[in-house]
Design an enzyme around this catalytic site. Structure first.
Site, PDB file in Angstrom:
ATOM      1  N   GLU A  56       0.853  -1.184   0.000  1.00 23.96           N
ATOM      2  CA  GLU A  56       0.000   0.000   0.000  1.00 23.96           C
ATOM      3  C   GLU A  56       0.890   1.234   0.000  1.00 23.96           C
ATOM      4  O   GLU A  56       1.727   1.405   0.889  1.00 23.96           O
ATOM      5  CB  GLU A  56      -0.920   0.053   1.218  1.00 23.96           C
ATOM      6  CG  GLU A  56      -1.846   1.272   1.184  1.00 23.96           C
ATOM      7  CD  GLU A  56      -2.532   1.573   2.509  1.00 23.96           C
ATOM      8  OE1 GLU A  56      -3.541   2.306   2.484  1.00 23.96           O
ATOM      9  OE2 GLU A  56      -2.057   1.103   3.559  1.00 23.96           O
ATOM     10  N   GLU A  81       5.163   4.812   3.382  1.00 24.06           N
ATOM     11  CA  GLU A  81       4.744   6.130   3.860  1.00 24.06           C
ATOM     12  C   GLU A  81       5.964   7.038   3.952  1.00 24.06           C
ATOM     13  O   GLU A  81       6.950   6.697   4.597  1.00 24.06           O
ATOM     14  CB  GLU A  81       4.062   6.014   5.227  1.00 24.06           C
ATOM     15  CG  GLU A  81       3.708   7.333   5.873  1.00 24.06           C
ATOM     16  CD  GLU A  81       2.853   8.232   4.990  1.00 24.06           C
ATOM     17  OE1 GLU A  81       3.240   9.409   4.803  1.00 24.06           O
ATOM     18  OE2 GLU A  81       1.803   7.759   4.493  1.00 24.06           O
ATOM     19  N   ASP A 131      -3.421  12.155  -2.241  1.00 22.58           N
ATOM     20  CA  ASP A 131      -3.662  13.598  -2.343  1.00 22.58           C
ATOM     21  C   ASP A 131      -3.990  13.935  -3.797  1.00 22.58           C
ATOM     22  O   ASP A 131      -3.189  13.654  -4.691  1.00 22.58           O
ATOM     23  CB  ASP A 131      -2.413  14.353  -1.894  1.00 22.58           C
ATOM     24  CG  ASP A 131      -2.658  15.844  -1.722  1.00 22.58           C
ATOM     25  OD1 ASP A 131      -3.535  16.393  -2.419  1.00 22.58           O
ATOM     26  OD2 ASP A 131      -1.965  16.459  -0.896  1.00 22.58           O
ATOM     27  N   LYS A 135      -5.053  21.782  -7.650  1.00 19.07           N
ATOM     28  CA  LYS A 135      -4.662  22.918  -8.475  1.00 19.07           C
ATOM     29  C   LYS A 135      -3.848  22.454  -9.673  1.00 19.07           C
ATOM     30  O   LYS A 135      -2.986  21.589  -9.555  1.00 19.07           O
ATOM     31  CB  LYS A 135      -3.857  23.915  -7.642  1.00 19.07           C
ATOM     32  CG  LYS A 135      -4.674  24.582  -6.542  1.00 19.07           C
ATOM     33  CD  LYS A 135      -3.852  25.605  -5.785  1.00 19.07           C
ATOM     34  CE  LYS A 135      -4.702  26.275  -4.698  1.00 19.07           C
ATOM     35  NZ  LYS A 135      -3.923  27.268  -3.923  1.00 19.07           N
TER      36      LYS A 135
END
Length: 226
Positions: A56, A81, A131, A135
């Site tokens: 993951e 991570e 995420d 923008k």
């Protein structure tokens, strides 16, 4: 089980040398490949067996993958991570819950993948609520991009799967387009190529947050053709 003290020696930062310790694998940015010999995932310092390896990316605090590790003890689970604080949370879960089949890799995912995952070494890959970088000028930071998909194509076994979950509809559409551009991957779901609001996928902080806000959750899964 007493939780080991989480400490990354300064030498690992200063000399840019990866470090394996107590079910954690720290990979510094721009690490010195010549100074580190990776022992392989089946080495006793890591999993110690050749069970299927599921990864993951962007694991956050590790809630989703820790639950999966408990439910599937015959599978090796790797949480990737980049943020050290979140990596520490996963480290603590591993030891408090005695999860011998879960390891946390603290480092940048793409560089670590190129360095430590041989061709065809993974059975399944997951990216949960990455995420979306909404923008336009930040879109280059999205993890699901052609370069990432090409690397997943390399490391997945034939028949292996990549699963992507998001609450962001534009990102969902981009995921479908990006992965769909590779003819070696086929969507497990028919058009529109996702499962909406899956109930049995597993929970996480972001899953609970976005569901509570009434957002639609989209799950995409693609299989590497046999």
């Amino acid at each position: 089980m007493k939780t080991p003290h989480f400490l990354i020696p300064q030498e690992a930062f200063q000399k840019r040398i990866p470090l394996i310790f107590e079910k954690a694998f720290f990979v510094p940015d721009r690490f010195d490949r010549e100074a580190f010999a990776f022992p392989g995932w089946s080495h006793p310092s890591l999993f110690g067996n050749d069970h299927p390896l599921h990864v993951e990316y962007c694991s956050g605090n590790g809630a989703w993958i820790a639950e999966k590790a408990k439910q599937n003890p015959s599978v090796n689970w790797l949480a990737v991570e980049q943020k050290i604080g979140r990596g520490k949370q996963i480290f603590n879960k591993i030891h408090k819950e005695g999860l011998q089949n879960l390891i946390v890799l603290i480092g940048e995912g793409e560089e670590s993948t190129r360095a430590f995952f041989p061709d065809g070494s993974l059975t399944e890959v997951y990216v949960n609520f990455p995420d979306p970088w909404p923008k336009r000028r930040h879109a280059k930071n999205r993890i699901v991009n052609p370069r990432f998909v090409k690397e997943m194509l390399r490391v997945l076994k034939t028949g292996g799967k990549i699963t992507l979950v998001t609450d962001d509809i534009p990102y969902s559409e981009e995921m479908i387009s990006t992965v769909g551009a590779f003819k070696e991957f086929v969507s497990i779901y028919p058009e529109p190529y996702y499962d909406k609001n899956p109930e049995d996928y597993g929970g996480s902080y972001f899953h609970s947050l976005w569901v509570s806000k009434g957002k639609e959750i989209r799950l995409h899964s693609f299989q590497k053709r046999t």
